[in-house]
Design an enzyme around this catalytic site. Structure first.
Site, mmCIF file in Angstrom:
data_model
loop_
_atom_site.group_PDB
_atom_site.id
_atom_site.type_symbol
_atom_site.label_atom_id
_atom_site.label_comp_id
_atom_site.label_asym_id
_atom_site.label_seq_id
_atom_site.Cartn_x
_atom_site.Cartn_y
_atom_site.Cartn_z
ATOM 1 N N SER A 1 0.827 -1.209 0.000
ATOM 2 C CA SER A 1 0.000 0.000 0.000
ATOM 3 C C SER A 1 0.862 1.261 0.000
ATOM 4 O O SER A 1 1.839 1.366 0.726
ATOM 5 C CB SER A 1 -0.891 -0.015 1.240
ATOM 6 O OG SER A 1 -1.688 1.136 1.278
ATOM 7 N N GLY B 1 -3.743 3.646 0.835
ATOM 8 C CA GLY B 1 -4.601 3.683 2.022
ATOM 9 C C GLY B 1 -5.805 4.595 1.835
ATOM 10 O O GLY B 1 -5.664 5.739 1.408
ATOM 11 N N GLY C 1 0.927 11.244 4.949
ATOM 12 C CA GLY C 1 -0.265 11.651 5.689
ATOM 13 C C GLY C 1 -1.555 11.163 5.069
ATOM 14 O O GLY C 1 -2.577 11.856 5.095
ATOM 15 N N CYS D 1 -2.661 4.122 12.357
ATOM 16 C CA CYS D 1 -3.147 5.503 12.405
ATOM 17 C C CYS D 1 -3.607 5.871 13.822
ATOM 18 O O CYS D 1 -3.911 5.014 14.638
ATOM 19 C CB CYS D 1 -4.243 5.736 11.379
ATOM 20 S SG CYS D 1 -5.356 4.367 11.190
ATOM 21 N N GLY E 1 8.577 -5.349 4.521
ATOM 22 C CA GLY E 1 9.513 -4.476 5.219
ATOM 23 C C GLY E 1 10.885 -4.628 4.595
ATOM 24 O O GLY E 1 11.648 -5.516 4.954
ATOM 25 N N GLY E 2 11.184 -3.795 3.605
ATOM 26 C CA GLY E 2 12.520 -3.750 3.030
ATOM 27 C C GLY E 2 12.864 -4.830 2.032
ATOM 28 O O GLY E 2 14.024 -4.965 1.639
#
Lengths: 305, 250
Positions: free
Chosen positions: A19, A44, A70, A127, A240-241
């Site tokens: 995402s 998102g 954001g 969030c 993640g990476g």
């Protein structure tokens, strides 16, 4: 050889665009077809449109980057009207990534997205919880479970809860959302981080802090996917990476049934395709992809504390 | 929008000043599609993010990139030699300079904002250029523009002062359709103010810290206000050239 079933959804391969890194699937179509991927987790989505944070929103780091976009997005109604029809024409698993400021908001989003074309709901529980002074839902097992329960009650879609790594015990959160009815976990979201411009003495990001992603966080993600997948019975989508096919294999050995590729796309837009091709080659030599999930064998240690 | 990501050979290299590099790169697909105002995003060995660089001009199958060392990444990029390969993503940007819409323009360049204006001038019927630099040592490409006024802040070359007085003189002398500008934000702000004063449209090219360059990550947002509606369009995909009236230069 790469095809797999995840939450009852057939994936032609276990590689999903993360995402916020692949828009709604249109941007890279001229490089290679969207349908090359096993799935896409779309940008998102929130109940109302959001204009996002002030720029600068990006800062580079060693082997990675910070972002503080954001959650800029046109809102769920515009997503359903303008983006979902296009995604529905594609033979690809569509994961709707949703964010809310209360369990009720998450539930409302889930109800609106309980429609044809959405295969899986992914809950962004990183969030802020407005009622609890802005602390992230995902940082507390009680609030993480409350969001999961609210969404499960509102939708028949499979629900994957995306965990934040900004916690002391990922296993505790993983167990809490499993008990609340989650069908899967995805992790890790970005690590909260900061960079300062030493000439101006000000943070580079207008938002002061942002989320660290890229190869810099890969070992943290492997450890957390290992811990979380060991703590629950539901499947885990690891991220993640991840930047190479070898990274994807490593993540799957740690316990991930499928993977998401994110920031690596910004460096090499062909990264997801190269990972899929590399996994294919790996399977030719080593057998079916599902056999490596959780295949890591821990070393025996001499001294247990 | 068709974009390409290719490994491209560096054909020629020139150093224009101590910190400004000038390279020609063989990139047939990008060269064929490129429009004035568009840019490419270049992979730098050892750095995670690509570096966005405007397209200075196109010649057959080649593109020319003129860029300044701003930090470690562009310093490494400045070390390239003919025969090296660059991984280039582009052409990027959906909104460039409107060279098809206007027949005459004043081009205003500040420092490293100058290069993309050459591509614009090549595609305009009538134009004049005002190019501003800090000092004689920083002047680049001055002889490559038609009808150019070159300014330096310290008076060591050309007009003594910034681009604004020569720009205002041109606006008083002759009628132009539009001002097209690229350079530092204070200059752009002043150019837009002059455009308003003389009631002429302006197009300004913006830059922002960027990740994907292709519109996917929403990292490079800038702020615009049109009909009192605030929005954060992407510099990479919705720009990089914006209507001077709408862009908020904070």
């Amino acid at each position: 050889m790469l095809s797999t079933t995840f939450l009852g959804v057939k994936l032609k391969n276990p590689v999903i665009a993360a995402s916020g890194t692949y828009g709604y699937g249109r941007e890279y179509e001229s490089l290679f077809p969207l349908e090359t991927l096993g799935g896409i987790s779309v940008k998102g989505t929130t109940l109302m449109p959001r204009s996002g944070n002030k720029p600068p929103r990006i800062a580079e780091t060693a082997s990675g980057m910070l972002n503080s976009v954001g959650l800029q997005n046109p809102g769920v109604d515009a997503f359903i009207a303008n983006e979902l029809p296009y995604l529905k024409t594609k033979d690809i698993a569509v994961i709707a990534n949703i964010s809310g400021n209360s369990p009720e908001e998450f539930a409302e989003l889930a109800r609106k997205l309980d429609i044809d074309g959405v295969d899986i709901l992914e809950l962004n529980i990183s969030c802020p919880n407005i009622r609890e002074g802005g602390k992230s839902f995902g940082a507390d097992p009680v609030t993480a479970a409350a969001v999961t329960r609210a969404v499960k009650a509102a939708s028949k879609k499979p629900v994957m809860v995306k965990l934040t790594p900004n916690v002391t015990s990922i296993s505790e959160i993983a167990k809490a959302v499993e008990a609340a009815g989650a069908d899967a976990l995805s992790l890790i979201n970005t690590l909260t981080a900061m960079r300062i411009d030493i000439r101006t003495k000000r943070p580079i990001l207008a938002n002061n802090t942002g989320g660290l992603s890229g190869p810099a966080i890969f070992p943290v993600a492997v450890r957390m996917v290992y811990e979380a997948s060991g703590a629950v019975k539901i499947p885990v989508c690891g991220m993640g990476g991840i930047a190479t096919a070898e990274d994807a294999v490593e993540m799957m050995m740690a316990g991930a049934a499928c993977v998401q590729v994110g920031a690596a796309i910004f460096r090499d837009a062909y990264a997801p395709k190269k990972i899929i091709d590399g996994l294919e080659k790996y399977c030719l030599d080593n057998g079916n992809i599902s056999e490596i999930v959780g295949a890591v064998k821990l070393n025996e240690r001499d001294n247990e504390w | 929008m068709e974009i390409y990501q290719k490994s491209c050979e560096v054909l020629r290299y020139n150093k224009l000043t101590d910190t400004v590099h000038d390279v020609w790169v063989n990139a047939p697909d990008i060269a064929e599609k490129a429009l004035p105002g568009q840019f490419v995003n270049i992979m730098v060995p050892g750095f995670f993010l690509r570096r966005p660089i405007s397209i200075c001009e196109v010649e057959k199958t080649n593109i020319r990139l003129v860029f300044e060392e701003r930090g470690e990444g562009t310093r490494v990029l400045g070390g390239i030699k003919p025969g090296d390969n660059l991984d280039v993503l582009g052409p990027l940007g959906n909104s460039g300079f409107s060279v098809d819409r206007y027949s005459s323009a004043i081009l205003v360049g500040g420092g490293i904002g100058t290069p993309p204006l050459k591509f614009a001038q090549q595609n305009l019927e009538k134009s004049a250029a005002v190019l501003g630099f800090r000092s004689k040592a920083n002047v680049i490409m001055a002889e490559e523009f038609r009808n150019a006024t070159v300014c330096t802040d310290d008076g060591s070359f050309g007009f003594h002062g910034n681009t604004l007085r020569p720009l205002e003189r041109l606006l008083l002398e002759r009628v132009f359709d539009v001002i097209m500008a690229c350079g530092p934000k204070p200059m752009l702000r002043a150019v837009v103010a002059l455009a308003d004063k003389y009631n002429i449209p302006s197009e300004i090219s913006l830059e922002e810290r960027m990740a994907c360059g292709a519109g996917a990550c929403l990292g490079c947002a800038c702020k615009t206000v049109a009909d009192s509606i605030v929005s954060y369009p992407r510099v990479c995909k919705d720009g990089p050239v914006f209507d001077g009236k709408a862009a908020v230069l904070c």
